[in-house]
Design a protein around this motif. Structure first.
Motif, PDB file in Angstrom:
ATOM      1  N   SER A   1       0.558  -1.272   0.040  1.00 25.90           N
ATOM      2  CA  SER A   1       0.145  -0.270   0.412  1.00 25.90           C
ATOM      3  C   SER A   1       0.894   1.210  -0.149  1.00 25.90           C
ATOM      4  O   SER A   1      -0.094   2.484  -0.155  1.00 25.90           O
ATOM      5  CB  SER A   1      -0.933   0.341   1.127  1.00 25.90           C
TER       6      SER A   1
ATOM      7  N   SER B   1      -1.961   2.353  -2.193  1.00 21.97           N
ATOM      8  CA  SER B   1      -3.522   3.121  -0.984  1.00 21.97           C
ATOM      9  C   SER B   1      -4.261   3.656  -2.098  1.00 21.97           C
ATOM     10  O   SER B   1      -5.788   3.880  -1.776  1.00 21.97           O
ATOM     11  CB  SER B   1      -2.818   3.597   0.479  1.00 21.97           C
TER      12      SER B   1
ATOM     13  N   SER C   1      -6.215   0.732  -4.859  1.00 16.27           N
ATOM     14  CA  SER C   1      -6.397  -0.091  -3.628  1.00 16.27           C
ATOM     15  C   SER C   1      -6.674   0.426  -1.709  1.00 16.27           C
ATOM     16  O   SER C   1      -5.935  -0.005  -1.438  1.00 16.27           O
ATOM     17  CB  SER C   1      -6.132  -1.294  -3.867  1.00 16.27           C
TER      18      SER C   1
ATOM     19  N   TRP D   1      -8.561  -0.485   0.359  1.00 14.96           N
ATOM     20  CA  TRP D   1      -8.900  -1.242   1.421  1.00 14.96           C
ATOM     21  C   TRP D   1      -7.896  -2.092   1.642  1.00 14.96           C
ATOM     22  O   TRP D   1      -8.418  -3.226   2.289  1.00 14.96           O
ATOM     23  CB  TRP D   1     -10.487  -2.387   0.805  1.00 14.96           C
TER      24      TRP D   1
ATOM     25  N   ALA E   1      -7.072  -1.663   5.234  1.00 13.02           N
ATOM     26  CA  ALA E   1      -8.328  -3.000   5.756  1.00 13.02           C
ATOM     27  C   ALA E   1      -8.465  -4.327   6.091  1.00 13.02           C
ATOM     28  O   ALA E   1      -7.950  -4.597   6.832  1.00 13.02           O
ATOM     29  CB  ALA E   1      -9.475  -2.089   5.251  1.00 13.02           C
TER      30      ALA E   1
ATOM     31  N   SER F   1      -7.865  -9.965  -1.929  1.00 13.25           N
ATOM     32  CA  SER F   1      -6.324  -9.300  -2.229  1.00 13.25           C
ATOM     33  C   SER F   1      -6.103  -9.474  -2.974  1.00 13.25           C
ATOM     34  O   SER F   1      -5.009  -8.603  -3.728  1.00 13.25           O
ATOM     35  CB  SER F   1      -5.925  -9.294  -0.317  1.00 13.25           C
TER      36      SER F   1
END
Length: 224
Positions: free
Chosen positions: A38, A62, A65, A67, A70, A104
């Motif tokens: 990220s 980040s 994507s 998430w 997260a 993911s």
């Protein structure tokens, strides 16, 4: 529970804990890899507004994507959850981890396969409409980092499932030898109570008698 039962339960519990420990290592590795990805630069957008030289804009993981972080936090939470729950809840934890691992992997695949000249990169950073995109340069390394994290998470889910299975075995499995030993103990305990003149439950005695006969024991035979 007899001594044999206790040993079997302890061994199964030890195996389950060991598998959960391995799962924890893979989950931490997965979370770390996703967090690193990220922060990496996934693409570079080259654009111009017609008033000056073309400019370049970095697109980080980040941005591409949001998430990813997260999901990384979810994997960290999975480390704690697998030690905090038992039974069907542990299987549910494994299922959630497996689904998160599958989800993911898609950003990494999209970056590697379709990152070059993909206008999604410009949308991901909310590029000002005044800029005209001339090129999008993609960097595949972050995509492989994401895929590696997803693989680690999938392996972790497998070990969580195996840990859950070991725990279930410890609570449900009783070997024939352990069962026979337990019945012998109950038979002679009931005989001693009867010799002392203590009352016993007839239903329990009848069930004990049939269990003994099924296991090759004669509850009426004296023990030397």
């Amino acid at each position: 529970m007899t001594a044999s039962d206790g040993e079997l339960a302890a061994a199964a519990k030890s195996i389950g804990r060991r598998r959960q420990g391995i799962a924890s290592l893979f989950l931490i590795a997965a979370a770390l890899l996703l967090w690193i990805s990220s922060r990496m630069r996934w693409a570079e957008v080259i654009a111009e507004d017609g008033l000056g030289e073309p400019r370049s804009f970095d697109v980080h993981g980040s941005d591409w994507s949001p998430w990813l972080v997260a999901v990384a936090l979810l994997f960290v939470a999975g480390v704690v959850a697998q030690f905090a729950v038992r039974g069907w809840a542990l299987w549910l934890v494994a299922l959630i981890l497996a689904l998160a691992a599958i989800m993911s992997v898609f950003p990494g695949i999209s970056l590697i396969g379709e990152g070059a000249n993909n206008l999604f990169a410009a949308r991901a950073i909310d590029l000002d409409p005044k800029y005209d995109v001339r090129a999008v340069l993609a960097f595949s390394t972050p995509g492989y980092v994401v895929i590696a994290g997803a693989v680690c998470a999938a392996i972790a889910a497998v070990f969580v499932v195996r840990g859950a299975a070991a725990g279930g075995m410890s609570s449900k499995y009783t070997s024939p030898a352990a069962r026979r030993e337990e019945l012998e103990r109950k038979v002679f305990a009931e005989r001693e109570r009867a010799a002392r003149g203590e009352t016993t439950e007839s239903d329990g005695n009848e069930r004990l008698m049939w269990d003994s006969l099924d296991n090759g024991l004669d509850p009426t035979e004296d023990r030397d």
